[in-house]
Design a protein around this motif. Sequence first.
Motif, short mmCIF file in Angstrom:
data_model
loop_
_atom_site.label_atom_id
_atom_site.label_comp_id
_atom_site.label_asym_id
_atom_site.label_seq_id
_atom_site.Cartn_x
_atom_site.Cartn_y
_atom_site.Cartn_z
N ASP A 59 -6.57 2.03 26.14
CA ASP A 59 -7.11 2.53 25.19
C ASP A 59 -6.71 4.17 25.25
O ASP A 59 -6.45 4.54 26.38
CB ASP A 59 -8.71 2.30 25.46
CG ASP A 59 -9.41 2.69 23.83
OD1 ASP A 59 -8.79 2.64 22.88
OD2 ASP A 59 -10.43 1.99 24.19
N GLY A 60 -7.23 4.83 23.57
CA GLY A 60 -7.11 6.18 24.14
C GLY A 60 -7.60 6.96 22.58
O GLY A 60 -7.74 6.15 21.89
N PRO A 61 -7.45 8.52 22.42
CA PRO A 61 -8.10 8.89 21.29
C PRO A 61 -7.70 8.09 20.21
O PRO A 61 -5.58 7.43 20.19
CB PRO A 61 -7.68 10.64 21.55
CG PRO A 61 -7.32 9.89 22.83
CD PRO A 61 -7.07 9.06 23.72
N ASP A 62 -7.77 8.17 19.01
CA ASP A 62 -7.03 7.47 18.05
C ASP A 62 -7.26 8.57 16.34
O ASP A 62 -8.75 9.06 16.46
CB ASP A 62 -7.55 5.60 18.29
CG ASP A 62 -6.72 5.47 17.59
OD1 ASP A 62 -5.37 5.49 16.71
OD2 ASP A 62 -6.37 3.68 17.19
N ILE A 63 -6.97 8.15 15.42
CA ILE A 63 -7.63 8.56 14.31
C ILE A 63 -7.99 7.13 13.45
O ILE A 63 -6.51 6.19 13.82
CB ILE A 63 -5.93 9.69 14.15
CG1 ILE A 63 -6.08 10.80 15.04
CG2 ILE A 63 -6.81 9.61 11.77
CD1 ILE A 63 -4.97 11.26 14.24
N CYS A 64 -8.16 7.44 12.33
CA CYS A 64 -7.99 6.12 10.89
C CYS A 64 -8.14 7.05 9.48
O CYS A 64 -8.69 7.69 9.68
CB CYS A 64 -9.20 5.61 10.97
SG CYS A 64 -9.57 4.21 10.41
N LEU A 65 -6.90 6.74 9.01
CA LEU A 65 -7.59 7.05 7.99
C LEU A 65 -8.42 5.87 6.79
O LEU A 65 -7.91 4.99 6.73
CB LEU A 65 -6.33 6.65 7.33
CG LEU A 65 -5.96 7.30 5.63
CD1 LEU A 65 -6.44 8.91 5.21
CD2 LEU A 65 -4.08 7.31 5.43
N VAL A 66 -8.78 6.61 5.70
CA VAL A 66 -9.90 6.31 4.86
C VAL A 66 -9.24 6.71 3.31
O VAL A 66 -9.95 7.95 3.39
CB VAL A 66 -11.54 6.43 5.49
CG1 VAL A 66 -12.11 5.50 4.05
CG2 VAL A 66 -11.60 5.73 6.70
N GLN A 67 -9.29 6.22 2.46
CA GLN A 67 -8.83 6.45 1.00
C GLN A 67 -9.66 6.50 0.05
O GLN A 67 -10.25 5.40 0.01
CB GLN A 67 -7.58 6.03 0.57
CG GLN A 67 -6.55 6.35 1.38
CD GLN A 67 -4.99 5.82 0.89
OE1 GLN A 67 -4.93 4.27 0.62
NE2 GLN A 67 -3.84 6.87 0.65
N HIS A 68 -10.97 7.54 -0.65
CA HIS A 68 -11.74 7.19 -1.76
C HIS A 68 -10.73 8.09 -2.53
O HIS A 68 -11.14 9.26 -2.50
CB HIS A 68 -13.17 7.91 -1.76
CG HIS A 68 -13.81 7.19 -0.02
ND1 HIS A 68 -14.04 5.82 -0.51
CD2 HIS A 68 -13.96 7.59 1.46
CE1 HIS A 68 -14.75 5.31 1.01
NE2 HIS A 68 -14.80 6.24 1.46
N GLY A 69 -10.32 7.27 -4.00
CA GLY A 69 -8.92 7.47 -4.86
C GLY A 69 -8.49 9.16 -4.32
O GLY A 69 -7.79 7.82 -3.29
N SER A 70 -8.49 9.51 -4.72
CA SER A 70 -7.90 10.64 -4.42
C SER A 70 -8.22 11.94 -2.99
O SER A 70 -6.72 12.38 -2.25
CB SER A 70 -7.31 12.07 -5.75
OG SER A 70 -8.41 12.48 -5.63
N THR A 71 -8.94 11.68 -2.14
CA THR A 71 -9.19 12.59 -1.42
C THR A 71 -8.89 11.26 -0.10
O THR A 71 -9.55 9.90 0.00
CB THR A 71 -11.25 12.49 -1.47
OG1 THR A 71 -11.66 13.12 -2.37
CG2 THR A 71 -11.40 12.99 -0.02
N ASN A 72 -8.42 11.93 1.17
CA ASN A 72 -8.39 11.56 1.99
C ASN A 72 -9.10 11.73 3.38
O ASN A 72 -9.18 12.82 3.03
CB ASN A 72 -6.98 11.56 2.80
CG ASN A 72 -5.86 10.24 1.98
OD1 ASN A 72 -6.15 9.46 1.22
ND2 ASN A 72 -4.40 11.01 2.65
N ILE A 73 -10.02 10.42 4.16
CA ILE A 73 -10.42 11.09 4.88
C ILE A 73 -9.90 10.81 6.33
O ILE A 73 -9.84 9.13 6.59
CB ILE A 73 -11.67 10.62 4.29
CG1 ILE A 73 -12.45 10.71 4.05
CG2 ILE A 73 -13.28 10.65 6.09
CD1 ILE A 73 -14.00 10.12 3.21
N TYR A 74 -10.26 11.70 7.27
CA TYR A 74 -9.20 11.31 8.45
C TYR A 74 -10.51 11.28 9.60
O TYR A 74 -11.31 12.24 9.85
CB TYR A 74 -8.48 12.07 8.91
CG TYR A 74 -7.18 12.74 7.82
CD1 TYR A 74 -6.16 11.25 8.27
CD2 TYR A 74 -7.25 12.84 7.08
CE1 TYR A 74 -5.03 11.38 7.52
CE2 TYR A 74 -6.12 13.09 6.12
CZ TYR A 74 -4.66 12.58 6.14
OH TYR A 74 -3.96 12.09 5.00
#
Length: 242
Positions: free
Chosen positions: A179-194
């Motif tokens: 395991d370790g640090p990580d990133i996830c991407l969530v898309q809402h229309g044209s907005t990217n949330i990391y």
Amino acid sequence: MKNAVTKMERVKRIMLAGLASLATCLAPASFAEPLPLTAVKPAPSKQEVEAQMLAIEAANSVVAAPELSARIERDLGAIRLAFPATEHIRARPRWEPTSLLVGIEPAVREKVLARTYGHWDAANRAYEIREIDTRMLQSGDLGIVILRFAQAINAPKIANEYAALTGISYAEPDTAAGDGPDICLVQHGSTNIYVFDDASGDCPSGCIEHTYTAYSTEPNNVAPELIQEAKKTDFPSCARWL
């Protein structure tokens, strides 16, 4: 059934995967021949692989959409520039992102070594094969080939395609442990949330502490914004990855 795997077979494959990784480090490079059937592309950079894996995870696609992965790479660069505390947090793939472990049946091993096995040519072209590593195929009865690609791939999905080919006994991701640090991407229309997971504490076994921060970006190169008081539960689609 062809793809049925017993518990003992699974354990054996995990052990062989470890041996494959070790052989890659120790064996002479001359055996890892480039594939002649395509114009060989260079290995992707770490930044490209990170962006491509996030694109694959977000869209559940086989490979990354070029426009999306290019934007993700820009977005991550902007976030790390504006918020230096995120610099050490990198997306952590669940499998080796640019390779696939393939078991070769004895009847076709000589053809694979001679580069005359053609059943996988279409898939190799489609997924931008970069190298067919046959070192483990030449080492006794292991019968493993490592396919390496010039882009990140959704290895679990692609494995099913290769496993169905004549002469292939199995295909599977080279899965990542720990395991370790990580990133996830969530898309809402044209907005990217990391969503950044700053994990710590016994991470080789399973991190104890998790601190989440989230940042939003827009496609017009506006500076990224910190989302105040972000929690993992705010982004349920990330549960699969973080």
